[in-house]
Write an enzyme that holds these catalytic residues in place. Structure first.
Site: not given
Length: 324
Positions: A19, A42, A126, A178-179, A204
């Site tokens: 971050h 994610h 995030s 699903d990213g 990530d």
């Protein structure tokens, strides 16, 4: 497949590295008055309680953000909190690195009222950090867009609920998808009214299955083919697994083959007393802002000083970048 829950790890040293890097990247990109497409492949639950539930059970935040908060003077020691600050020696606060101070101030902004005087009880993931930056002051009028993906059924439901509370409208979209696959349909981003195309992609995954490492590399490779100028930020754990050690080498090769710049930052806080748990992780960024290396060079030594005290061998940080 769905055994991993980031709530158990929220606010740990890996989140700190991820971050600080994410915020530093966005601060630079947002200097330009042109919209950004922000993608988190994610996204997790989006925001986490540190004083109870999963995070309270694991205690990882106490050795991460709580230690950093205490070392850098962001707490009133006279106040008590359900999340105890670990005893550490304070870091000199007269010259805190800009990127580190900015990150801590953002975390503090999610802990207002009485909670602000004790150890922080809330940790934004995030998605919330990106949303906070894209809606700050004059930036809000630029109308950046945020796309969030999460497959875990419980976390996806929590993420949607948290985003609904923001009342962000069409500016933020959440999907249980699903990213890796979803990213393909987002690049290249649509052009702004002025014709510019800009995007930051954060990748990530949990890496709970070995195939995640190959999927990350494939996603970056495909992303560079579709949109070579996008910024791709990848977090990964540094663990004794060939795939983990090979991933940054593979990403470096992909960046070089595409003729793009890259940056690789790592943070190892030293082995835990019992030898258990993750002690190191890395961030690999393709097309990093030219200011990022200097920002991390300043911030990571201070982070390491705060987080490595009382731990075992191996504590170190590094930042490597391609030539300008």
């Amino acid at each position: 497949m769905f055994s991993y829950r980031h709530a158990f790890h929220a606010g740990n040293h890996a989140d700190v590295l991820k971050h600080i890097t994410l915020v530093a990247i966005l601060r630079h990109l947002m200097r330009k008055d042109a919209p950004l497409l922000l993608v988190d492949t994610h996204a997790g639950a989006g925001i986490y309680r540190l004083d109870d539930g999963a995070a309270g059970t694991s205690g990882e935040a106490a050795a991460g953000i709580a230690r950093l908060q205490g070392a850098l003077g962001h707490t009133d020691s006279g106040q008590k909190s359900a999340l105890a600050l670990a005893p550490i020696s304070p870091v000199a606060t007269s010259n805190i690195a800009t990127a580190l101070s900015d990150y801590l101030s953002l975390i503090a902004s999610f802990n207002t009222g009485p909670a602000a005087r004790g150890a922080w009880r809330v940790y934004p993931g995030s998605p919330m950090l990106m949303h906070a930056l894209m809606t700050e002051g004059e930036r809000a009028s630029v109308h950046d867009r945020l796309k969030l993906f999460e497959l875990h059924p419980t976390d996806a439901q929590a993420l949607l609920a948290h985003i609904d509370q923001l009342q962000a409208g069409r500016q933020v979209a959440v999907a249980r998808h699903d990213g890796f696959e979803a990213l393909k349909g987002l690049l290249p981003p649509p052009a702004s009214g002025a014709g510019s195309r800009r995007a930051l992609v954060l990748i990530d995954p949990s890496y709970e299955i070995k195939s995640d490492y190959a999927k990350v590399a494939a996603a970056v490779q495909d992303g560079l083919k579709r949109f070579a100028t996008g910024v791709y930020a990848v977090w990964y754990p540094i663990i004794p697994r060939p795939e983990a050690h090979g991933l940054p080498r593979r990403l470096k090769t992909l960046a070089q083959q595409a003729g793009r710049g890259w940056l690789h930052a790592t943070l190892n806080v030293g082995a835990a007393v019992d030898g258990a748990g993750l002690s190191a992780s890395g961030m690999f960024v393709v097309n990093p802002p030219h200011t990022l290396k200097a920002s991390l060079d300043d911030a990571l030594p201070q982070v390491l000083q705060a987080l490595s005290e009382g731990r075992g061998r191996g504590a170190e940080w590094s930042v490597e970048a391609s030539a300008a």
